[in-house]
Motif scaffolding. Structure first.
Motif, PDB file in Angstrom:
ATOM      1  N   ASN A 173       6.724   6.445  -4.542  1.00  0.00           N
ATOM      2  CA  ASN A 173       7.780   6.968  -3.657  1.00  0.00           C
ATOM      3  C   ASN A 173       8.763   5.904  -3.163  1.00  0.00           C
ATOM      4  OD1 ASN A 173       6.465   9.616  -3.606  1.00  0.00           O
ATOM      5  ND2 ASN A 173       4.943   8.605  -2.310  1.00  0.00           N
ATOM      6  N   THR A 174       8.801   4.740  -3.842  1.00  0.00           N
ATOM      7  CA  THR A 174       9.782   3.717  -3.457  1.00  0.00           C
ATOM      8  C   THR A 174      10.949   3.647  -4.444  1.00  0.00           C
ATOM      9  OG1 THR A 174       8.611   1.957  -4.667  1.00  0.00           O
ATOM     10  CG2 THR A 174       8.017   2.299  -2.349  1.00  0.00           C
ATOM     11  N   SER A 211      11.943   6.032   4.961  1.00  0.00           N
ATOM     12  CA  SER A 211      10.647   5.531   4.501  1.00  0.00           C
ATOM     13  C   SER A 211      10.166   6.374   3.323  1.00  0.00           C
ATOM     14  CB  SER A 211       9.607   5.595   5.630  1.00  0.00           C
ATOM     15  OG  SER A 211       9.210   6.936   5.876  1.00  0.00           O
ATOM     16  N   PRO A 212       9.389   5.800   2.416  1.00  0.00           N
ATOM     17  CA  PRO A 212       8.867   6.562   1.282  1.00  0.00           C
ATOM     18  C   PRO A 212       8.009   7.748   1.725  1.00  0.00           C
ATOM     19  CG  PRO A 212       8.584   4.207   0.915  1.00  0.00           C
ATOM     20  CD  PRO A 212       9.032   4.366   2.334  1.00  0.00           C
ATOM     21  N   GLU A 213       7.206   7.546   2.781  1.00  0.00           N
ATOM     22  CA  GLU A 213       6.326   8.611   3.240  1.00  0.00           C
ATOM     23  C   GLU A 213       7.130   9.806   3.750  1.00  0.00           C
ATOM     24  OE1 GLU A 213       4.615   4.685   3.298  1.00  0.00           O
ATOM     25  OE2 GLU A 213       6.287   5.490   4.464  1.00  0.00           O
ATOM     26  N   ALA A 214       8.191   9.518   4.534  1.00  0.00           N
ATOM     27  CA  ALA A 214       9.013  10.601   5.077  1.00  0.00           C
ATOM     28  C   ALA A 214       9.749  11.339   3.964  1.00  0.00           C
ATOM     29  CB  ALA A 214      10.001  10.037   6.097  1.00  0.00           C
ATOM     30  N   TYR A 222       7.321  15.790  12.740  1.00  0.00           N
ATOM     31  CA  TYR A 222       6.907  14.718  11.832  1.00  0.00           C
ATOM     32  C   TYR A 222       6.748  13.436  12.629  1.00  0.00           C
ATOM     33  CZ  TYR A 222       6.749  11.347   8.039  1.00  0.00           C
ATOM     34  OH  TYR A 222       6.360  10.327   7.210  1.00  0.00           O
ATOM     35  N   LYS A 223       5.521  12.918  12.634  1.00  0.00           N
ATOM     36  CA  LYS A 223       5.187  11.684  13.339  1.00  0.00           C
ATOM     37  C   LYS A 223       5.653  11.707  14.792  1.00  0.00           C
ATOM     38  CE  LYS A 223       4.537   8.521   9.500  1.00  0.00           C
ATOM     39  NZ  LYS A 223       4.811   7.185   8.928  1.00  0.00           N
ATOM     40  N   THR A 255       5.613  17.239  -0.311  1.00  0.00           N
ATOM     41  CA  THR A 255       4.455  17.875   0.322  1.00  0.00           C
ATOM     42  C   THR A 255       4.821  19.082   1.174  1.00  0.00           C
ATOM     43  OG1 THR A 255       4.549  16.274   2.139  1.00  0.00           O
ATOM     44  CG2 THR A 255       3.105  15.754   0.290  1.00  0.00           C
ATOM     45  N   ARG A 284       8.770  11.704   0.883  1.00  0.00           N
ATOM     46  CA  ARG A 284       7.791  12.539   0.177  1.00  0.00           C
ATOM     47  C   ARG A 284       7.471  13.784   1.009  1.00  0.00           C
ATOM     48  NH1 ARG A 284       4.310  12.826  -3.865  1.00  0.00           N
ATOM     49  NH2 ARG A 284       2.299  13.829  -3.545  1.00  0.00           N
ATOM     50  N   PHE A 285       7.365  13.620   2.331  1.00  0.00           N
ATOM     51  CA  PHE A 285       7.077  14.748   3.222  1.00  0.00           C
ATOM     52  C   PHE A 285       8.126  15.845   3.057  1.00  0.00           C
ATOM     53  CE2 PHE A 285       7.722  16.854   7.357  1.00  0.00           C
ATOM     54  CZ  PHE A 285       6.440  17.335   7.602  1.00  0.00           C
ATOM     55  N   LYS A 293       5.793   0.706  -6.190  1.00  0.00           N
ATOM     56  CA  LYS A 293       4.859   1.479  -5.376  1.00  0.00           C
ATOM     57  C   LYS A 293       5.306   2.943  -5.349  1.00  0.00           C
ATOM     58  CE  LYS A 293       3.698  -2.407  -2.326  1.00  0.00           C
ATOM     59  NZ  LYS A 293       3.752  -2.922  -0.937  1.00  0.00           N
TER      60      LYS A 293
END
Length: 469
Positions: free
Chosen positions: A403-404, A84-87, A360-361, A94, A89-90, A401
């Motif tokens: 981080n995609t 996933s893009p969020e993961a 994470y999550k 970040t 980026r994590f 979008k």
């Protein structure tokens, strides 16, 4: 009164007892658990499943079954995959300090332990600034004329309708551009020696690591030692001349840390070889896909031709070299480059290693486990790119979008040479479509991994100069 006091005392005592007991019965905090997934066979894990099929199919099947975070065991290492893009980026941005870049020791021996992408912290920051400085837009502006000449020379040798292994030829082109960016105008005898020995290192890079004489890996180790000696001679000559060149070698030689200390010859050699590794195969792979995608999309090819022929006409029909401003004003061709980067996803994933237990999550990523953001899965996700298997440069008329789209990675370890790579591709497209027509020799649509994905057999093709048609 005494009875009332006793009742009140008993009430408060009961209330305090209830609060205390309730606190004791409170549900314990949920502990993070490992992500879902299969670890496969002991030690071997799922390595065989990964390397006996298209990695995209392997990871897509895992994602469909387990979700965007799952575990596996490949190449002798327990891994957590992130799709996933969020993961991504994590891990890469970040909380990048929790995940160090990691490579097998066998590969580190060939490139050199001081190479930029093996490190975190102050050394990495220093080296990254040096590499970025040598590949800045201002520096690239002055390389356009030379890259244009290299492209023209490389592609002009393809004419006549004879068989060409497109990938191998474009590796030659990207290697020469890499030499230019690192050394400027290098003496031909050094360039040939570097190329000969680098090819041996390249051939052994993904072979089984063994010291048995005659094996590709052993040959690569010996060639790596010869590369160090050649680079030492080049470095000594450059030091004697005391030049203030802005190429990569000049930046590495003239760099001093806060204590006034310079880089050692071994550090310089490791980073030069590391840049060559990072630049050659990846860029050549994408350019090979561009040749195929344009061939397979005739209407798009005609539109790209029209754009580039207008550029050629403004350059006295090619008698003048391309200019920097022209390479920055090729909107259709640039979108072809971006879509090729998305479709091909040459860097399918990247390796990181957790330096501490990370949650994470709700999932645990244990210290020492490999963590792999799956760029290809994100680039092929229909939630972010509609009809992702269709080659459609127009999709980049709107920015993706966040981080995609990460063809060059993300964060502090993103590829510092991405602008050079895109410049090479645009210049190659210009000479390809304005001078040639071509047909593919093999009709297979398969992909081979060496280790980067390229069209089957390196895209064998025949090229004819337009003027001879």
């Amino acid at each position: 009164m005494g009875g009332v006091f006793v009742c009140v005392f008993i009430f408060f005592l009961t209330l305090l007892t209830y609060i205390f007991l309730s606190r004791g019965r409170r549900e314990p905090q949920r502990r993070a658990t490992l992500p879902p997934g299969s670890m496969g066979w002991p030690y071997v894990g799922e390595t065989l499943q990964l390397y006996t099929q298209d990695p995209s199919v392997f990871f897509a099947a895992k994602q469909k079954r387990y979700g965007e975070i799952f575990k596996t065991h490949i190449l002798g290492c327990p891994c957590v995959m992130l799709a996933s893009p969020e993961a991504s980026r994590f891990v890469l941005v970040t909380e990048a300090q929790l995940f160090k870049p990691t490579y097998p020791k066998s590969k580190e021996r060939l490139i050199g332990p001081s190479a930029l992408f093996f490190h975190q912290g102050d050394y990495h920051t220093r080296l990254r600034k040096l590499v970025q400085g040598s590949l800045s837009l201002d520096t690239l502006r002055n390389l356009v004329k030379d890259i244009d000449a290299i492209a023209a020379s490389t592609l002009d040798s393809w004419g006549g309708g004879h068989f060409v292994n497109t990938f191998h030829e474009l590796k030659r082109f990207s290697f020469e551009v890499g030499i230019l960016a690192i050394f400027g105008h290098l003496d031909a005898r050094y360039s040939e020696e570097l190329k000969k020995n680098y090819c041996l290192v390249d051939n052994g890079y993904n072979s089984f690591p063994t010291n048995i004489p005659g094996t590709p890996y052993k040959k690569a180790l010996l060639a790596r030692k010869r590369l160090t000696k050649i680079l030492s001679v080049i470095i000594c000559e450059r030091k004697e001349k005391k030049l203030d060149d802005k190429d990569l070698l000049g930046c590495l030689l003239n760099s001093k840390d806060e204590r006034g200390e310079t880089l050692s010859e071994d550090q310089i050699a490791d980073n030069i070889i590391g840049v060559l590794f990072a630049a050659q195969d990846t860029t050549a792979s994408v350019m090979t896909w561009i040749v195929k995608y344009l061939h397979d999309n005739p209407k798009l090819l005609e539109v790209v031709k029209a754009e580039q022929k207008a550029v050629r006409k403004s350059n006295d029909e090619g008698n003048q070299p391309l200019s920097w401003s022209q390479t920055r004003n090729m909107p259709i061709s640039y979108k072809v480059v971006l879509e090729s980067l998305r479709m091909a996803s040459i860097i399918s994933f990247t390796f990181r290693e957790a330096v501490a237990d990370v949650e994470y999550k709700g999932y645990l990523i244990p210290k020492g486990w490999k963590v792999m953001p799956l760029f290809r899965n994100i680039h092929q996700n229909p939630e972010f790119f509609s009809d992702p298997q269709r080659f459609d440069p127009s999709r980049f008329e709107v920015a993706p979008k966040p981080n995609t789209f990460m063809p060059f990675g993300s964060g502090v370890h993103a590829c510092p040479g991405n602008e050079l790579a895109k410049l090479e591709m645009l210049i190659m497209i210009h000479h390809l479509v304005t001078k040639f027509r071509w047909e593919l020799v093999e009709s297979q649509s398969g992909i081979q991994y060496s280790p980067f994905p390229v069209p089957m057999y390196g895209l064998p093709a025949r090229f004819w100069k337009e003027s001879t048609v």
